[in-house]
Design a protein around this motif. Sequence first.
Motif, PDB file in Angstrom:
ATOM      1  N   ASN A   8      -0.748  10.534  -6.601  1.00  0.00           N
ATOM      2  CA  ASN A   8      -2.022  10.371  -5.902  1.00  0.00           C
ATOM      3  C   ASN A   8      -3.213  10.366  -6.862  1.00  0.00           C
ATOM      4  O   ASN A   8      -4.237  10.990  -6.620  1.00  0.00           O
ATOM      5  CB  ASN A   8      -2.194  11.483  -4.856  1.00  0.00           C
ATOM      6  CG  ASN A   8      -3.293  11.172  -3.852  1.00  0.00           C
ATOM      7  OD1 ASN A   8      -3.548  10.008  -3.529  1.00  0.00           O
ATOM      8  ND2 ASN A   8      -3.964  12.207  -3.362  1.00  0.00           N
ATOM      9  N   LEU A   9      -3.058   9.647  -7.965  1.00  0.00           N
ATOM     10  CA  LEU A   9      -4.078   9.633  -9.016  1.00  0.00           C
ATOM     11  C   LEU A   9      -5.296   8.819  -8.584  1.00  0.00           C
ATOM     12  O   LEU A   9      -5.166   7.689  -8.101  1.00  0.00           O
ATOM     13  CB  LEU A   9      -3.487   9.049 -10.301  1.00  0.00           C
ATOM     14  CG  LEU A   9      -4.228   9.339 -11.595  1.00  0.00           C
ATOM     15  CD1 LEU A   9      -4.238  10.830 -11.901  1.00  0.00           C
ATOM     16  CD2 LEU A   9      -3.603   8.571 -12.752  1.00  0.00           C
ATOM     17  N   CYS A  10      -6.471   9.403  -8.772  1.00  0.00           N
ATOM     18  CA  CYS A  10      -7.718   8.747  -8.381  1.00  0.00           C
ATOM     19  C   CYS A  10      -8.738   8.859  -9.503  1.00  0.00           C
ATOM     20  O   CYS A  10      -8.755   9.840 -10.251  1.00  0.00           O
ATOM     21  CB  CYS A  10      -8.309   9.396  -7.133  1.00  0.00           C
ATOM     22  SG  CYS A  10      -7.236   9.381  -5.680  1.00  0.00           S
ATOM     23  N   ALA A  15     -20.136   5.774  -7.197  1.00  0.00           N
ATOM     24  CA  ALA A  15     -19.655   5.255  -5.918  1.00  0.00           C
ATOM     25  C   ALA A  15     -18.510   4.270  -6.084  1.00  0.00           C
ATOM     26  O   ALA A  15     -17.887   3.852  -5.102  1.00  0.00           O
ATOM     27  CB  ALA A  15     -20.813   4.585  -5.170  1.00  0.00           C
ATOM     28  N   SER A  16     -18.219   3.894  -7.335  1.00  0.00           N
ATOM     29  CA  SER A  16     -17.173   2.902  -7.596  1.00  0.00           C
ATOM     30  C   SER A  16     -15.804   3.578  -7.733  1.00  0.00           C
ATOM     31  O   SER A  16     -15.657   4.562  -8.469  1.00  0.00           O
ATOM     32  CB  SER A  16     -17.498   2.139  -8.881  1.00  0.00           C
ATOM     33  OG  SER A  16     -16.466   1.253  -9.225  1.00  0.00           O
ATOM     34  N   VAL A  17     -14.813   3.045  -7.020  1.00  0.00           N
ATOM     35  CA  VAL A  17     -13.454   3.567  -7.086  1.00  0.00           C
ATOM     36  C   VAL A  17     -12.643   2.681  -8.029  1.00  0.00           C
ATOM     37  O   VAL A  17     -12.380   1.522  -7.737  1.00  0.00           O
ATOM     38  CB  VAL A  17     -12.787   3.591  -5.691  1.00  0.00           C
ATOM     39  CG1 VAL A  17     -11.364   4.130  -5.791  1.00  0.00           C
ATOM     40  CG2 VAL A  17     -13.613   4.444  -4.730  1.00  0.00           C
ATOM     41  N   ALA A  18     -12.231   3.244  -9.168  1.00  0.00           N
ATOM     42  CA  ALA A  18     -11.468   2.475 -10.158  1.00  0.00           C
ATOM     43  C   ALA A  18      -9.974   2.550  -9.892  1.00  0.00           C
ATOM     44  O   ALA A  18      -9.250   1.565 -10.056  1.00  0.00           O
ATOM     45  CB  ALA A  18     -11.765   2.978 -11.565  1.00  0.00           C
ATOM     46  N   VAL A  19      -9.481   3.728  -9.506  1.00  0.00           N
ATOM     47  CA  VAL A  19      -8.072   3.934  -9.159  1.00  0.00           C
ATOM     48  C   VAL A  19      -8.039   4.730  -7.869  1.00  0.00           C
ATOM     49  O   VAL A  19      -8.715   5.760  -7.750  1.00  0.00           O
ATOM     50  CB  VAL A  19      -7.316   4.690 -10.273  1.00  0.00           C
ATOM     51  CG1 VAL A  19      -5.861   4.932  -9.863  1.00  0.00           C
ATOM     52  CG2 VAL A  19      -7.371   3.912 -11.575  1.00  0.00           C
ATOM     53  N   PRO A  55      -9.031  12.666 -14.434  1.00  0.00           N
ATOM     54  CA  PRO A  55      -8.963  12.055 -13.113  1.00  0.00           C
ATOM     55  C   PRO A  55      -9.908  12.746 -12.128  1.00  0.00           C
ATOM     56  O   PRO A  55     -10.239  13.922 -12.299  1.00  0.00           O
ATOM     57  CB  PRO A  55      -7.502  12.254 -12.707  1.00  0.00           C
ATOM     58  CG  PRO A  55      -7.062  13.461 -13.459  1.00  0.00           C
ATOM     59  CD  PRO A  55      -7.819  13.439 -14.754  1.00  0.00           C
ATOM     60  N   THR A  56     -10.327  12.016 -11.121  1.00  0.00           N
ATOM     61  CA  THR A  56     -11.107  12.606 -10.043  1.00  0.00           C
ATOM     62  C   THR A  56     -10.201  13.399  -9.111  1.00  0.00           C
ATOM     63  O   THR A  56     -10.609  14.396  -8.518  1.00  0.00           O
ATOM     64  CB  THR A  56     -11.838  11.500  -9.251  1.00  0.00           C
ATOM     65  OG1 THR A  56     -12.609  10.712 -10.156  1.00  0.00           O
ATOM     66  CG2 THR A  56     -12.762  12.089  -8.201  1.00  0.00           C
ATOM     67  N   GLY A  57      -8.956  12.952  -9.007  1.00  0.00           N
ATOM     68  CA  GLY A  57      -7.983  13.640  -8.174  1.00  0.00           C
ATOM     69  C   GLY A  57      -6.578  13.226  -8.554  1.00  0.00           C
ATOM     70  O   GLY A  57      -6.370  12.226  -9.234  1.00  0.00           O
ATOM     71  N   GLU A 208      -4.421  -4.236  -7.826  1.00  0.00           N
ATOM     72  CA  GLU A 208      -5.623  -5.003  -7.500  1.00  0.00           C
ATOM     73  C   GLU A 208      -6.619  -4.060  -6.836  1.00  0.00           C
ATOM     74  O   GLU A 208      -6.260  -3.293  -5.940  1.00  0.00           O
ATOM     75  CB  GLU A 208      -5.283  -6.174  -6.556  1.00  0.00           C
ATOM     76  CG  GLU A 208      -6.354  -7.248  -6.490  1.00  0.00           C
ATOM     77  CD  GLU A 208      -7.170  -7.182  -5.202  1.00  0.00           C
ATOM     78  OE1 GLU A 208      -8.244  -7.792  -5.172  1.00  0.00           O
ATOM     79  OE2 GLU A 208      -6.726  -6.523  -4.258  1.00  0.00           O
ATOM     80  N   SER A 209      -7.851  -4.053  -7.343  1.00  0.00           N
ATOM     81  CA  SER A 209      -8.918  -3.190  -6.811  1.00  0.00           C
ATOM     82  C   SER A 209      -8.512  -1.717  -6.765  1.00  0.00           C
ATOM     83  O   SER A 209      -8.792  -1.013  -5.801  1.00  0.00           O
ATOM     84  CB  SER A 209      -9.334  -3.672  -5.410  1.00  0.00           C
ATOM     85  OG  SER A 209      -9.819  -4.988  -5.461  1.00  0.00           O
ATOM     86  N   GLY A 210      -7.831  -1.269  -7.821  1.00  0.00           N
ATOM     87  CA  GLY A 210      -7.500   0.137  -7.931  1.00  0.00           C
ATOM     88  C   GLY A 210      -6.301   0.597  -7.146  1.00  0.00           C
ATOM     89  O   GLY A 210      -5.953   1.771  -7.152  1.00  0.00           O
ATOM     90  N   ARG A 211      -5.621  -0.320  -6.469  1.00  0.00           N
ATOM     91  CA  ARG A 211      -4.484   0.044  -5.633  1.00  0.00           C
ATOM     92  C   ARG A 211      -3.245  -0.754  -6.030  1.00  0.00           C
ATOM     93  O   ARG A 211      -3.345  -1.854  -6.570  1.00  0.00           O
ATOM     94  CB  ARG A 211      -4.805  -0.190  -4.151  1.00  0.00           C
ATOM     95  CG  ARG A 211      -6.015   0.583  -3.665  1.00  0.00           C
ATOM     96  CD  ARG A 211      -6.332   0.304  -2.209  1.00  0.00           C
ATOM     97  NE  ARG A 211      -5.290   0.822  -1.333  1.00  0.00           N
ATOM     98  CZ  ARG A 211      -5.304   0.647  -0.001  1.00  0.00           C
ATOM     99  NH1 ARG A 211      -6.282  -0.039   0.576  1.00  0.00           N
ATOM    100  NH2 ARG A 211      -4.338   1.152   0.732  1.00  0.00           N
TER     101      ARG A 211
END
Length: 354
Positions: A8-10, A15-19, A55-57, A208-211
Amino acid sequence: MASLSIENLCKRFGASVAVDGLDLTVQEGELVALLGPSGCGKTTTLRMVAGFLPPTGGRVLFDKEDVTRLPAHRRSTGMVFQSYALFPHMTAAQNVGFGLEMRGLGRAERETKVEEALKLVRLSHLATRFPRELSGGQQQRVALARALVINPKLFLLDEPLSNLDAKLRAEVRIEIRALQQRLGLTTLLVTHDREEALTMADRLVVMESGRVRQVGSPRDLYDAPQDAFVADFVGRCNILLGQRENETQFRTANGLVLSVDIAPSESKNANAFALRPERISIHPGAKGDLRGSVQAVTYLGSQTEYHVRIGKEVFVVIRQTPDASEPLAALKPDDQVSLQWDSRAPRLVPQTSV
């Protein structure tokens, strides 16, 4: 070597979500490639695994040991950067031995390990040369030796071949793959080059788009993509939007009816027809159900690429380059042709699964 688990790496930058909630397991001795367009989050993921970015999470585990909060120098990873990152004032041997020196190894032991690492990448004879005196491929091998000499638990490759020309890139990727298999290196590779990913990896992770869009073997993703994005990114593909008419037909948005032979359960919610260019047969003349005109012919050496317009749709067809005496060799723009394919060759997939 160690196994790698990502849970569950984030990663967010403001405001931008990279992963966004990435889960992945890399088995010991496996090479897994993160594949996707620029900005999809693959390099950010690699840098979090290496410890260069917090990581953020989520969590990063080596052999089930949580290393998420460990600094990079305590993770025992060997990383090869896109830019090589060699010290210009150091010889090849000094560059390779730098990490060992930082770890406090004695001179004799350090020299032995450096010699072994350079021998592994076939650069023993260039140990005293500076980076400016080496070719791009040789510099890349020095970077590989530097990453390997510390005996890392995890081998990380960040677009390692992007600075090489096409011929050298093909040669070096074979060398890296052979080295990885021979040493049993657990490896995470980042690339946007589909050919590089297909030829080197045991498994691909298309992002794609962090997912994550799809994970699987190269053959699985090439032959059975789960959506149109994966079909198009993993290899050349004719993708036409529309809807399934019945058991054997798909109608494109422009009204062209195409033959398919796929179980209804496999095409649930599918609105895209996906067909690889090499699975289409092209025939000179206007005989057949799918008739159109040649828009362009591109000679690619061992293969020739044809662009064929049928109604409002354009198909790309790739065939082995015909001999000069064959009818296909004489095709030119505006010539009439017909197309055929095995009805089991297309895939019906959703335009997106995200």
